[in-house]
Design a protein around this motif. Structure first.
Motif, PDB file in Angstrom:
ATOM      1  N   ALA A 189       0.811  -1.217   0.000  1.00  0.00           N
ATOM      2  CA  ALA A 189       0.000   0.000   0.000  1.00  0.00           C
ATOM      3  C   ALA A 189       0.849   1.273   0.000  1.00  0.00           C
ATOM      4  O   ALA A 189       0.360   2.344  -0.373  1.00  0.00           O
ATOM      5  CB  ALA A 189      -0.941   0.013   1.208  1.00  0.00           C
ATOM      6  N   TYR A 190       2.130   1.172   0.383  1.00  0.00           N
ATOM      7  CA  TYR A 190       3.006   2.339   0.313  1.00  0.00           C
ATOM      8  C   TYR A 190       3.101   2.899  -1.103  1.00  0.00           C
ATOM      9  O   TYR A 190       3.366   4.085  -1.287  1.00  0.00           O
ATOM     10  CB  TYR A 190       4.411   1.975   0.806  1.00  0.00           C
ATOM     11  CG  TYR A 190       4.564   1.939   2.302  1.00  0.00           C
ATOM     12  CD1 TYR A 190       4.145   3.007   3.104  1.00  0.00           C
ATOM     13  CD2 TYR A 190       5.157   0.855   2.935  1.00  0.00           C
ATOM     14  CE1 TYR A 190       4.301   2.982   4.473  1.00  0.00           C
ATOM     15  CE2 TYR A 190       5.323   0.816   4.314  1.00  0.00           C
ATOM     16  CZ  TYR A 190       4.892   1.881   5.079  1.00  0.00           C
ATOM     17  OH  TYR A 190       5.045   1.865   6.445  1.00  0.00           O
ATOM     18  N   LEU A 191       2.915   2.052  -2.110  1.00  0.00           N
ATOM     19  CA  LEU A 191       2.934   2.534  -3.492  1.00  0.00           C
ATOM     20  C   LEU A 191       1.893   3.619  -3.704  1.00  0.00           C
ATOM     21  O   LEU A 191       2.156   4.643  -4.355  1.00  0.00           O
ATOM     22  CB  LEU A 191       2.688   1.375  -4.464  1.00  0.00           C
ATOM     23  CG  LEU A 191       2.609   1.736  -5.949  1.00  0.00           C
ATOM     24  CD1 LEU A 191       3.955   2.251  -6.451  1.00  0.00           C
ATOM     25  CD2 LEU A 191       2.143   0.539  -6.772  1.00  0.00           C
ATOM     26  N   ILE A 207       4.059  -5.260 -13.464  1.00  0.00           N
ATOM     27  CA  ILE A 207       4.441  -3.929 -12.979  1.00  0.00           C
ATOM     28  C   ILE A 207       3.268  -2.963 -13.024  1.00  0.00           C
ATOM     29  O   ILE A 207       3.138  -2.081 -12.174  1.00  0.00           O
ATOM     30  CB  ILE A 207       5.606  -3.369 -13.819  1.00  0.00           C
ATOM     31  CG1 ILE A 207       6.837  -4.273 -13.713  1.00  0.00           C
ATOM     32  CG2 ILE A 207       5.948  -1.943 -13.413  1.00  0.00           C
ATOM     33  CD1 ILE A 207       7.322  -4.512 -12.322  1.00  0.00           C
ATOM     34  N   ASN A 208       2.391  -3.125 -13.995  1.00  0.00           N
ATOM     35  CA  ASN A 208       1.378  -2.101 -14.267  1.00  0.00           C
ATOM     36  C   ASN A 208      -0.026  -2.445 -13.798  1.00  0.00           C
ATOM     37  O   ASN A 208      -0.933  -1.619 -13.918  1.00  0.00           O
ATOM     38  CB  ASN A 208       1.361  -1.816 -15.777  1.00  0.00           C
ATOM     39  CG  ASN A 208       2.679  -1.244 -16.255  1.00  0.00           C
ATOM     40  OD1 ASN A 208       3.072  -0.150 -15.883  1.00  0.00           O
ATOM     41  ND2 ASN A 208       3.405  -2.018 -17.055  1.00  0.00           N
ATOM     42  N   GLU A 228       0.676   9.461 -11.662  1.00  0.00           N
ATOM     43  CA  GLU A 228       1.552   9.465 -12.833  1.00  0.00           C
ATOM     44  C   GLU A 228       2.925   8.851 -12.549  1.00  0.00           C
ATOM     45  O   GLU A 228       3.683   8.550 -13.477  1.00  0.00           O
ATOM     46  CB  GLU A 228       1.736  10.885 -13.365  1.00  0.00           C
ATOM     47  CG  GLU A 228       2.444  11.849 -12.431  1.00  0.00           C
ATOM     48  CD  GLU A 228       1.500  12.552 -11.454  1.00  0.00           C
ATOM     49  OE1 GLU A 228       1.932  13.512 -10.809  1.00  0.00           O
ATOM     50  OE2 GLU A 228       0.323  12.118 -11.355  1.00  0.00           O
ATOM     51  N   GLN A 229       3.272   8.640 -11.284  1.00  0.00           N
ATOM     52  CA  GLN A 229       4.572   8.049 -10.942  1.00  0.00           C
ATOM     53  C   GLN A 229       4.479   6.595 -10.506  1.00  0.00           C
ATOM     54  O   GLN A 229       5.513   5.951 -10.266  1.00  0.00           O
ATOM     55  CB  GLN A 229       5.230   8.858  -9.818  1.00  0.00           C
ATOM     56  CG  GLN A 229       5.656  10.259 -10.214  1.00  0.00           C
ATOM     57  CD  GLN A 229       6.427  10.952  -9.107  1.00  0.00           C
ATOM     58  OE1 GLN A 229       6.622  10.412  -8.017  1.00  0.00           O
ATOM     59  NE2 GLN A 229       6.876  12.167  -9.371  1.00  0.00           N
ATOM     60  N   ARG A 230       3.277   6.047 -10.431  1.00  0.00           N
ATOM     61  CA  ARG A 230       3.130   4.725  -9.815  1.00  0.00           C
ATOM     62  C   ARG A 230       3.683   3.594 -10.667  1.00  0.00           C
ATOM     63  O   ARG A 230       4.211   2.621 -10.130  1.00  0.00           O
ATOM     64  CB  ARG A 230       1.658   4.472  -9.468  1.00  0.00           C
ATOM     65  CG  ARG A 230       1.219   5.268  -8.248  1.00  0.00           C
ATOM     66  CD  ARG A 230      -0.255   5.163  -7.988  1.00  0.00           C
ATOM     67  NE  ARG A 230      -0.643   6.044  -6.868  1.00  0.00           N
ATOM     68  CZ  ARG A 230      -1.874   6.445  -6.637  1.00  0.00           C
ATOM     69  NH1 ARG A 230      -2.862   6.074  -7.453  1.00  0.00           N
ATOM     70  NH2 ARG A 230      -2.137   7.231  -5.614  1.00  0.00           N
ATOM     71  N   SER A 231       3.560   3.673 -11.981  1.00  0.00           N
ATOM     72  CA  SER A 231       4.137   2.614 -12.813  1.00  0.00           C
ATOM     73  C   SER A 231       5.652   2.614 -12.689  1.00  0.00           C
ATOM     74  O   SER A 231       6.294   1.561 -12.563  1.00  0.00           O
ATOM     75  CB  SER A 231       3.718   2.794 -14.278  1.00  0.00           C
ATOM     76  OG  SER A 231       2.397   2.359 -14.487  1.00  0.00           O
ATOM     77  N   LYS A 232       6.257   3.800 -12.715  1.00  0.00           N
ATOM     78  CA  LYS A 232       7.717   3.903 -12.574  1.00  0.00           C
ATOM     79  C   LYS A 232       8.143   3.390 -11.198  1.00  0.00           C
ATOM     80  O   LYS A 232       9.108   2.621 -11.081  1.00  0.00           O
ATOM     81  CB  LYS A 232       8.161   5.346 -12.769  1.00  0.00           C
ATOM     82  CG  LYS A 232       9.676   5.526 -12.810  1.00  0.00           C
ATOM     83  CD  LYS A 232      10.078   6.991 -12.839  1.00  0.00           C
ATOM     84  CE  LYS A 232       9.569   7.698 -14.079  1.00  0.00           C
ATOM     85  NZ  LYS A 232      10.062   9.107 -14.142  1.00  0.00           N
ATOM     86  N   ALA A 233       7.424   3.819 -10.150  1.00  0.00           N
ATOM     87  CA  ALA A 233       7.759   3.372  -8.801  1.00  0.00           C
ATOM     88  C   ALA A 233       7.561   1.870  -8.660  1.00  0.00           C
ATOM     89  O   ALA A 233       8.392   1.175  -8.056  1.00  0.00           O
ATOM     90  CB  ALA A 233       6.906   4.117  -7.774  1.00  0.00           C
ATOM     91  N   ASN A 234       6.481   1.360  -9.233  1.00  0.00           N
ATOM     92  CA  ASN A 234       6.229  -0.085  -9.145  1.00  0.00           C
ATOM     93  C   ASN A 234       7.283  -0.867  -9.912  1.00  0.00           C
ATOM     94  O   ASN A 234       7.597  -2.008  -9.568  1.00  0.00           O
ATOM     95  CB  ASN A 234       4.835  -0.410  -9.666  1.00  0.00           C
ATOM     96  CG  ASN A 234       4.256  -1.658  -9.032  1.00  0.00           C
ATOM     97  OD1 ASN A 234       4.562  -1.998  -7.891  1.00  0.00           O
ATOM     98  ND2 ASN A 234       3.406  -2.358  -9.765  1.00  0.00           N
TER      99      ASN A 234
END
Length: 396
Positions: free
Chosen positions: A123-125, A324-325, A132-138
């Motif tokens: 859940a920290y994601l 990832i997505n 807009e940054q979640r795919s990169k972060a994931n």
């Protein structure tokens, strides 16, 4: 908002710790159970216990962590409770492997411990990154998970050859170290102000939110997740038995073969997030599903070890595009007001799939042969592709 690479790699230690345990669990425990004289159907059923627990515990924990208030934050108390419990019971598994009742208890304890902290960790994601940054972060987080998986598969296979308990002991220690890094260095954001005024919805409320109305995207993404995890969980549960019974490869070597898959997952983790940022999450996932479907069909006819190893590596790259997505898409559908509950919803779908996959695949193997895992998995990967094709989005 500038993307914080350092923070993301530190957060990734949580997923590294989780990813160390499950590859060892799924590749080394099935031979223990088969050696006790259990059928493939029963082995598959036992391997779904964690997912039966996850269906109820992880959604509840995810939603509950949205409402947890402590001096350590919302998520950390769950990490502090679950990780030590999982580590202790995981270490016990090889020492009690000749007694069905005791190994069942050790498996159950490991499953409960893992279920207590996985949703809050993931859940920290949603807590720390804008959409807009979640795919990169994931991508970064899953890269770290891939490192954990590779360490577990290659190192675990090597340690297994030296002494059967060693991969379990080392894996548990790595879990505790990795979660310790998260506890020490990840700074939780303050709870949303609205959470003090409005109770965050639980998992069933979130399920109703994504399934009702004129927009069916939420149900389609959950059905797609359900289908592709049925496929991969069936393969993962029976791969070591397949290579032992069909290809004549030892269990330890079969576990190491999966390192090729994990290695490509590592290499493609960050590129998968960047690709999705450029072309969108839906087309990225669909490319991955097409590649996985083709790979599963090819695995049915390959008997050469080197060829299978290369194929596993290619499939690891395609799986990265999918894996990832998917969670960022769930957050896109559900919004930011109940990240923990939505994380639990994601794991509800994947856990239900992980219950269904090994049991049904195990029954099919009992009726046919271990080769049946490949067409079985390919059918469900294709169904996931159909579900994804029905999602109507402009760019997610």
């Amino acid at each position: 908002m500038k993307f914080d690479w350092k923070k993301t790699f530190v957060l990734g230690f949580g997923f590294l710790g989780i990813s160390v345990i499950w590859p060892l669990f799924n590749s080394l425990i099935p031979p223990f159970l088969e050696d006790l004289g259990l059928s493939a159907l029963v082995v598959g059923f036992i391997l779904t216990w964690d997912n039966l627990i996850n269906m109820f515990v992880q959604p509840w924990v995810g939603a509950r962590s949205d409402r947890t208030r402590s001096r350590w934050g919302r998520r950390k108390p769950w990490l502090m409770a679950g990780a030590p419990l999982a580590a202790v019971f995981f270490i016990l598994v090889p020492f009690v492997r000749t007694n069905f009742a005791l190994i069942a208890l050790a498996i159950l304890g490991t499953n409960i411990g893992m279920a207590l902290f996985r949703s809050p960790t993931v859940a920290y994601l949603g807590d720390l990154y804008p959409a807009e940054q979640r795919s990169k972060a994931n991508g970064v987080i899953n890269l770290m998970g891939g490192v954990g998986g590779a360490i577990a598969l290659f190192g675990g296979g090597a340690l297994y050859k030296i002494g059967v308990p060693l991969p379990f002991i080392v894996g548990a220690l790595l879990l505790l170290i990795a979660i310790g890094v998260v506890l020490a260095f990840v700074r939780e954001p303050a709870a949303p102000q609205a959470a003090n005024e409005v109770v965050a919805p639980g998992v069933w409320d979130s399920l109703r939110d994504v399934s009702r109305g004129d927009n069916p995207n939420g149900m389609y993404i959950l059905l797609a997740i359900f289908c592709w995890f049925i496929a991969w969980n069936a393969v993962e549960a029976f791969f070591t038995l397949y290579v032992r019974n069909v290809l004549g490869i030892a269990v330890g070597s079969g576990t190491q073969m999966l390192t090729a898959f994990a290695a490509m997952l590592i290499l493609f983790a960050i590129p998968s997030g960047l690709i999705a940022t450029r072309i969108g999450r839906k087309p990225t996932i669909m490319i991955g599903l097409i590649g996985m479907t083709i790979g599963l069909l090819l695995a049915l006819v390959l008997t050469n070890t080197l060829q299978l190893l290369v194929l596993l590596a290619l499939m690891g790259g395609f799986w990265a595009l999918v894996n990832i997505n998917s969670l960022p898409m769930v957050y896109d559908v559900g919004g930011n007001h109940a990240i923990g509950a939505l994380t639990g919803l994601y794991y509800f779908a994947s856990s239900l799939a992980a219950i269904t996959g090994p049991i049904v695949a195990g029954g099919l193997i009992d009726l046919t042969s271990h080769r049946a895992i490949w067409p079985f998995a390919a059918v469900f990967m294709l169904l996931a592709l159909v579900m994804m094709s029905r999602i109507k989005v402009s760019r997610t």
